[in-house]
Every structure is written in structure tokens, then in C-alpha cells.
Design a protein around this motif. Structure first.
Motif, PDB file in Angstrom:
ATOM      1  N   ASP A 100       0.833  -1.196   0.000  1.00 21.20           N
ATOM      2  CA  ASP A 100       0.000   0.000   0.000  1.00 21.20           C
ATOM      3  C   ASP A 100       0.871   1.251   0.000  1.00 21.20           C
ATOM      4  OD1 ASP A 100      -2.445   1.385   0.129  1.00 21.20           O
ATOM      5  OD2 ASP A 100      -2.322   1.532   2.307  1.00 21.20           O
ATOM      6  N   GLN A 101       1.887   1.274   0.840  1.00 20.22           N
ATOM      7  CA  GLN A 101       2.779   2.425   0.917  1.00 20.22           C
ATOM      8  C   GLN A 101       3.537   2.632  -0.387  1.00 20.22           C
ATOM      9  OE1 GLN A 101       3.035   4.813   3.269  1.00 20.22           O
ATOM     10  NE2 GLN A 101       1.234   3.815   4.102  1.00 20.22           N
ATOM     11  N   GLY A 102       3.896   1.552  -1.049  1.00 18.21           N
ATOM     12  CA  GLY A 102       4.596   1.674  -2.332  1.00 18.21           C
ATOM     13  C   GLY A 102       3.737   2.371  -3.373  1.00 18.21           C
ATOM     14  N   ILE A 103       2.452   2.046  -3.404  1.00 15.62           N
ATOM     15  CA  ILE A 103       1.535   2.667  -4.352  1.00 15.62           C
ATOM     16  C   ILE A 103       1.348   4.137  -4.000  1.00 15.62           C
ATOM     17  CG2 ILE A 103      -0.860   2.683  -5.152  1.00 15.62           C
ATOM     18  CD1 ILE A 103      -0.769  -0.437  -4.674  1.00 15.62           C
ATOM     19  N   ILE A 104       1.122   4.414  -2.733  1.00 17.12           N
ATOM     20  CA  ILE A 104       0.925   5.792  -2.289  1.00 17.12           C
ATOM     21  C   ILE A 104       2.184   6.620  -2.568  1.00 17.12           C
ATOM     22  CG2 ILE A 104       0.599   7.263  -0.247  1.00 17.12           C
ATOM     23  CD1 ILE A 104      -1.206   4.940   0.852  1.00 17.12           C
ATOM     24  N   GLU A 105       3.342   6.070  -2.259  1.00 14.93           N
ATOM     25  CA  GLU A 105       4.606   6.778  -2.489  1.00 14.93           C
ATOM     26  C   GLU A 105       4.813   7.079  -3.966  1.00 14.93           C
ATOM     27  OE1 GLU A 105       7.865   8.910  -1.968  1.00 14.93           O
ATOM     28  OE2 GLU A 105       6.550   8.225  -0.370  1.00 14.93           O
ATOM     29  N   SER A 106       4.448   6.156  -4.824  1.00 14.86           N
ATOM     30  CA  SER A 106       4.586   6.363  -6.270  1.00 14.86           C
ATOM     31  C   SER A 106       3.717   7.528  -6.746  1.00 14.86           C
ATOM     32  CB  SER A 106       4.211   5.083  -7.010  1.00 14.86           C
ATOM     33  OG  SER A 106       4.251   5.296  -8.391  1.00 14.86           O
ATOM     34  N   VAL A 107       2.487   7.578  -6.276  1.00 12.40           N
ATOM     35  CA  VAL A 107       1.583   8.676  -6.655  1.00 12.40           C
ATOM     36  C   VAL A 107       2.130  10.009  -6.138  1.00 12.40           C
ATOM     37  CG1 VAL A 107      -0.724   9.664  -6.305  1.00 12.40           C
ATOM     38  CG2 VAL A 107      -0.470   7.229  -6.828  1.00 12.40           C
ATOM     39  N   LYS A 108       2.589  10.025  -4.897  1.00  6.99           N
ATOM     40  CA  LYS A 108       3.142  11.252  -4.319  1.00  6.99           C
ATOM     41  C   LYS A 108       4.366  11.730  -5.106  1.00  6.99           C
ATOM     42  CE  LYS A 108       1.756  10.739   0.509  1.00  6.99           C
ATOM     43  NZ  LYS A 108       2.267  10.539   1.885  1.00  6.99           N
ATOM     44  N   ARG A 109       5.227  10.796  -5.477  1.00  9.02           N
ATOM     45  CA  ARG A 109       6.443  11.147  -6.214  1.00  9.02           C
ATOM     46  C   ARG A 109       6.101  11.767  -7.574  1.00  9.02           C
ATOM     47  NH1 ARG A 109       8.716   6.295  -6.740  1.00  9.02           N
ATOM     48  NH2 ARG A 109       8.984   6.149  -4.507  1.00  9.02           N
ATOM     49  N   ARG A 110       5.156  11.157  -8.273  1.00 10.27           N
ATOM     50  CA  ARG A 110       4.754  11.677  -9.579  1.00 10.27           C
ATOM     51  C   ARG A 110       4.102  13.051  -9.453  1.00 10.27           C
ATOM     52  NH1 ARG A 110       2.932   6.788 -13.416  1.00 10.27           N
ATOM     53  NH2 ARG A 110       4.595   5.368 -12.847  1.00 10.27           N
ATOM     54  N   TYR A 111       3.277  13.218  -8.408  1.00 11.39           N
ATOM     55  CA  TYR A 111       2.631  14.508  -8.178  1.00 11.39           C
ATOM     56  C   TYR A 111       3.680  15.583  -7.903  1.00 11.39           C
ATOM     57  CZ  TYR A 111       0.338  18.294  -5.731  1.00 11.39           C
ATOM     58  OH  TYR A 111      -0.062  19.538  -5.325  1.00 11.39           O
ATOM     59  N   ARG A 112       4.649  15.287  -7.039  1.00 10.30           N
ATOM     60  CA  ARG A 112       5.699  16.266  -6.723  1.00 10.30           C
ATOM     61  C   ARG A 112       6.469  16.665  -7.972  1.00 10.30           C
ATOM     62  NH1 ARG A 112       7.273  12.631  -2.208  1.00 10.30           N
ATOM     63  NH2 ARG A 112       5.917  13.222  -0.495  1.00 10.30           N
ATOM     64  N   ARG A 113       6.756  15.684  -8.837  1.00  9.55           N
ATOM     65  CA  ARG A 113       7.480  15.975 -10.069  1.00  9.55           C
ATOM     66  C   ARG A 113       6.670  16.928 -10.957  1.00  9.55           C
ATOM     67  NH1 ARG A 113       7.789  11.180 -13.122  1.00  9.55           N
ATOM     68  NH2 ARG A 113       8.801  10.296 -11.305  1.00  9.55           N
TER      69      ARG A 113
END
Length: 146
Positions: A100-113
């Protein structure tokens, strides 16, 4: 699915919410509940799964695996022929949380970019970063995440 408190946020003033690239719903708490989950399952999840499976020339058969969160309705309410939901056993959070954290982290990373890219396009203007961030609204965020 995007759940917000406001039925029609100011950022969507001249926009038909059905034309957004997300399924938008309002809720007093801005949290998922069983009613919203059932609606999304039948009106968005099932049609998109069927469309995808047909495009891949696969049989219409899918399984949605869920945890036992209170916002998730029963298996019987999430049954559409060969598209069904099954629940993980209780107390599995410690085992599934890393995924779950991996999915959330991926979305956050893409959003920040996307956010940093949008801010860098304003380079050279006399506006401060704080003012630029304040100009971003929920509509901008929806398109950044999508």
C-alpha cells in the motif's frame, strides 16, 4: 475516485464534473463510505474492467481484492457476474501495508514531479514560490495526478 466536501468546488466553476478524468463525488466528511464504494464499483470499476478485458480479447472475469475497511460493503453487494470482490482475512494490514505504501509513495512522487515542473515554468517571473503554490487549486491537482 476523488471525494471532496464540496458538491461544486470553486475550481470547477465552469466545468462539468462528469468531464473530469476522475470520478468526482461529494461527501460531508470527504471520506469513502459504503454507498460511494458501491456506486463507484458498479458505475466505474466494472465498466472499465470490462472494456479493458475486451480490448485484450480476454474473458470477462476479474477479482477485486479488498481489506476489511468499514467503507467496504459486503461481497454480495460487490458482485457483478464474473467480476467480484473478495476480502482478505482480518488483521492483514501489517502484511499488506508495505505494498500500500509503495503505491501511495509512487503517486506522491509523480505529483511532486508535476508540481515542481509547473513551478519551474514560472522561473524568471517576480512571483514567489509561495504565491505560485497558492494559485494551484483542486482542478490543477486532479490533472497533475492523472
Amino acid at each position: 475516485m476523488l471525494i471532496e466536501k464540496s458538491v461544486k468546488p470553486r475550481a470547477f466553476k465552469n466545468i462539468n464534473v462528469k468531464s473530469l478524468p476522475v470520478h468526482y463525488r461529494a461527501s460531508k466528511t470527504a471520506w469513502m463510505n459504503q454507498e460511494l464504494f458501491i456506486e463507484c464499483f458498479h458505475s466505474k470499476f466494472v465498466p472499465s474492467v470490462k472494456k479493458h478485458l475486451k480490448s485484450q480479447k480476454l474473458p470477462i472475469k476479474a477479482l477485486l481484492v479488498l481489506d476489511t475497511a468499514l467503507s467496504h460493503p459486503s461481497e454480495q453487494e460487490l458482485n457483478y457476474g464474473n467480476i467480484q470482490a473478495v476480502f482478505l482475512p482480518p488483521n492483514m494490514t501489517t502484511w499488506i501495508q508495505p505494498m500500500d505504501q509503495g503505491i501511495i509513495e509512487s503517486v506522491k512522487r509523480r505529483y511532486r514531479r508535476k508540481l515542481l515542473t509547473a513551478l519551474s515554468k514560472e522561473d524568471g517571473k517576480s512571483t514567489s514560490v509561495i504565491n505560485l503554490v497558492k494559485q494551484i487549486n483542486i482542478k490543477d491537482v486532479v490533472y497533475m495526478i492523472v
